[in-house]
Design an enzyme around this catalytic site. Structure first.
Site, short mmCIF file in Angstrom:
data_model
loop_
_atom_site.label_atom_id
_atom_site.label_comp_id
_atom_site.label_asym_id
_atom_site.label_seq_id
_atom_site.Cartn_x
_atom_site.Cartn_y
_atom_site.Cartn_z
N LYS A 134 5.75 4.70 -0.48
CA LYS A 134 5.33 4.67 -1.89
C LYS A 134 5.14 6.09 -2.40
O LYS A 134 5.54 6.43 -3.51
CB LYS A 134 4.04 3.86 -2.04
CG LYS A 134 4.30 2.37 -1.87
CD LYS A 134 3.32 1.52 -2.63
CE LYS A 134 3.79 0.07 -2.60
NZ LYS A 134 2.80 -0.88 -2.17
N LYS A 213 16.54 -3.87 2.63
CA LYS A 213 15.55 -4.94 2.79
C LYS A 213 15.22 -5.54 1.42
O LYS A 213 15.07 -4.80 0.44
CB LYS A 213 14.26 -4.35 3.39
CG LYS A 213 13.20 -5.40 3.66
CD LYS A 213 11.86 -4.79 3.99
CE LYS A 213 11.02 -4.62 2.75
NZ LYS A 213 9.61 -4.35 2.97
N LYS A 216 10.51 -6.38 -3.79
CA LYS A 216 10.26 -6.25 -5.24
C LYS A 216 10.41 -4.80 -5.66
O LYS A 216 10.92 -4.50 -6.74
CB LYS A 216 8.84 -6.72 -5.57
CG LYS A 216 8.65 -8.22 -5.49
CD LYS A 216 7.16 -8.59 -5.37
CE LYS A 216 6.97 -9.76 -4.44
NZ LYS A 216 5.61 -9.88 -3.89
P1 TYM Z 1 3.88 -8.84 1.07
O1 TYM Z 1 3.19 -9.53 -0.05
O2 TYM Z 1 4.63 -7.59 0.76
O3 TYM Z 1 4.89 -9.83 1.76
C1 TYM Z 1 4.49 -11.12 2.17
C2 TYM Z 1 5.20 -11.49 3.44
O4 TYM Z 1 6.62 -11.50 3.25
C3 TYM Z 1 7.25 -10.72 4.26
N1 TYM Z 1 8.47 -10.10 3.72
C4 TYM Z 1 9.66 -10.14 4.32
N2 TYM Z 1 10.06 -10.71 5.46
C5 TYM Z 1 11.38 -10.58 5.80
N3 TYM Z 1 12.28 -9.93 5.01
C6 TYM Z 1 11.93 -9.35 3.85
N4 TYM Z 1 12.82 -8.73 3.09
C7 TYM Z 1 10.55 -9.43 3.45
N5 TYM Z 1 9.85 -8.98 2.38
C8 TYM Z 1 8.57 -9.39 2.57
C9 TYM Z 1 6.20 -9.67 4.63
O5 TYM Z 1 6.46 -9.11 5.90
C10 TYM Z 1 4.93 -10.50 4.58
O6 TYM Z 1 4.73 -11.18 5.78
N6 TYM Z 1 0.15 -6.45 3.29
C11 TYM Z 1 0.80 -7.73 3.17
C12 TYM Z 1 -0.14 -8.85 2.72
C13 TYM Z 1 -1.34 -8.98 3.60
C14 TYM Z 1 -1.38 -9.51 4.91
C15 TYM Z 1 -2.74 -9.42 5.32
C16 TYM Z 1 -0.41 -10.05 5.76
C17 TYM Z 1 -2.60 -8.61 3.25
N7 TYM Z 1 -3.44 -8.88 4.29
C18 TYM Z 1 -3.14 -9.87 6.58
C19 TYM Z 1 -0.81 -10.48 7.03
C20 TYM Z 1 -2.17 -10.38 7.42
C21 TYM Z 1 1.91 -7.60 2.16
O7 TYM Z 1 1.88 -6.76 1.31
O8 TYM Z 1 2.86 -8.58 2.25
#
Ligand code: TYM
Length: 345
Positions: A134, A213, A216
């Site tokens: 970022k 990948k 968003k």
């Molecule tokens: P976030 O909101 O970015 O994404 C949610 C979940 O989707 C998965 N993901 C993907 N998996 C495969 N290919 C992709 N292109 C792809 N894009 C997104 C992410 O790996 C995620 O599992 N920090 C986390 C949210 C969070 C969290 C937590 C997760 C907050 N606290 C505790 C697990 C445990 C996040 O921003 O995910």
């Protein structure tokens, strides 16, 4: 307190899971309400939440506190949280089997976050790629963004989570969580359960329309609840190489093929695979087949979502019940942690 509990996943640090388990495994994951869920979110993470909800004790939350690091419009955030809850229910999360809640509805997590911050080495956070990425894209970093993995650790540890289903991009954060838990346990005695990531090999990093990948932040997403026509247009615009039609191509390095395999049956994927290896096809044809396979999967989900949206009380009830259940667990864990580090009355 047991720690280092195995998971049945394929992720880094995950065990074989073959052992007979006396109590259901505690599974937890979170997802940010920063926009509509895309294919990467679903196939990397949400699909796992749903599959794991039957045999395990699932805790799944909408990470609104994390979203505050990017969304600073109150109305927008409120709307996104509701959309996220509706999406998760429509995709198959069952609030009678799993606990679905909003992160900020469990304030115990925020106290745990502070406690963990006091033992979080700066160097550990500086190495986190999500923050570095970022920053390199010119997004001004504040303390919230920098300490984001510590809040994630609090999310995980607050519920004695054993297994954390995620996509590959979250693996480093789960390693940070394990480091923080390990060092707290070493200093204050066994307090936290040691969690493991659960990452599925085939969908660890779902590609976007440009082959990077799906994310968003890269503007290359295909949303789960995209309007059918819009989705078709986006599929037809998926980038492809310019090699001649007759050339044989390697399906394993081709993002269009990877996207097709998300929806196609095994037979269909095998058929397309053979076409790649043989050559003599146009990408347009594969795109049309992808659009048809995706539509077959997504159309009923769209209908289910529309039906659920008619009754907002269902979402309210699920989230209220989920927050109660989640708080009960987090309160107990927090009290154990407070006692361990000398904060208890
Ligand atoms: P976030 O909101 O970015 O994404 C949610 C979940 O989707 C998965 N993901 C993907 N998996 C495969 N290919 C992709 N292109 C792809 N894009 C997104 C992410 O790996 C995620 O599992 N920090 C986390 C949210 C969070 C969290 C937590 C997760 C907050 N606290 C505790 C697990 C445990 C996040 O921003 O995910």
């Amino acid at each position: 307190m047991q720690s280092g509990a195995p998971t049945e996943g394929t992720g880094a640090g995950a065990g074989s899971g073959a052992a007979v388990r006396k109590k259901p495994m505690r599974v937890l994951s979170g997802i940010q309400p920063t926009g509509r869920f895309h294919w990467g979110n679903y196939f990397g993470a949400i699909k796992q939440y749903i599959e794991l909800q039957y045999e395990n004790e699932g805790f799944y939350f909408i990470a609104d506190l994390h979203a505050l690091t990017t969304i600073r419009d109150a109305q927008q955030l409120r709307q996104n949280v509701r959309d996220a809850a509706l999406d998760l229910l429509a995709l198959g999360l069952d609030p009678t089997r799993a606990t679905l809640f909003v992160q900020s509805h469990v304030p115990e997590v925020s106290e745990l976050y502070w406690i963990l911050m006091t033992g979080a080495p700066l160097g550990l956070l500086e190495r986190c790629v999500a923050f570095k990425d970022k920053e390199s894209r010119g997004i001004k970093a504040d303390a919230g963004l920098f300490t984001y993995p510590v809040l994630m650790a609090a999310d995980i540890l607050a519920y004695d989570s054993e297994c954390v289903p995620v996509g590959e991009d979250q693996n480093q954060h789960i390693e940070v969580c394990r480091d923080l838990a390990r060092s707290f346990n070493a200093h204050y005695g066994d307090t936290f359960v040691m969690p493991s990531a659960r990452i599925l090999k085939d969908t660890a990093k779902v590609p976007g329309t440009d082959g990077q990948k799906m994310s968003k932040s890269y503007g290359n997403t295909l949303a789960m609840f995209e309007d059918a026509k819009e989705l078709q247009k986006k599929i037809m615009r998926i980038s492809t190489d310019s090699r001649p039609m007759e050339d044989a191509k390697d399906p394993d390095t081709d993002h269009l093929y990877q996207l097709f395999s998300l929806f196609g049956t095994e037979e269909q994927s095998e058929e397309i695979r053979a076409m790649y290896l043989r050559g003599g096809f146009g990408y347009g044809e594969i795109k049309k087949r992808l659009a048809a396979a995706a539509e077959g999967f997504l159309a009923p989900l769209r209908e289910r979502r529309a039906a659920l949206a008619q009754d907002p009380a269902i979402v309210d009830a699920a989230l209220a019940d989920g927050a109660n259940r989640a708080r009960r667990v987090a309160r107990e864990v927090l009290s154990r942690v407070q006692k361990a580090c000398g904060l208890s009355r």
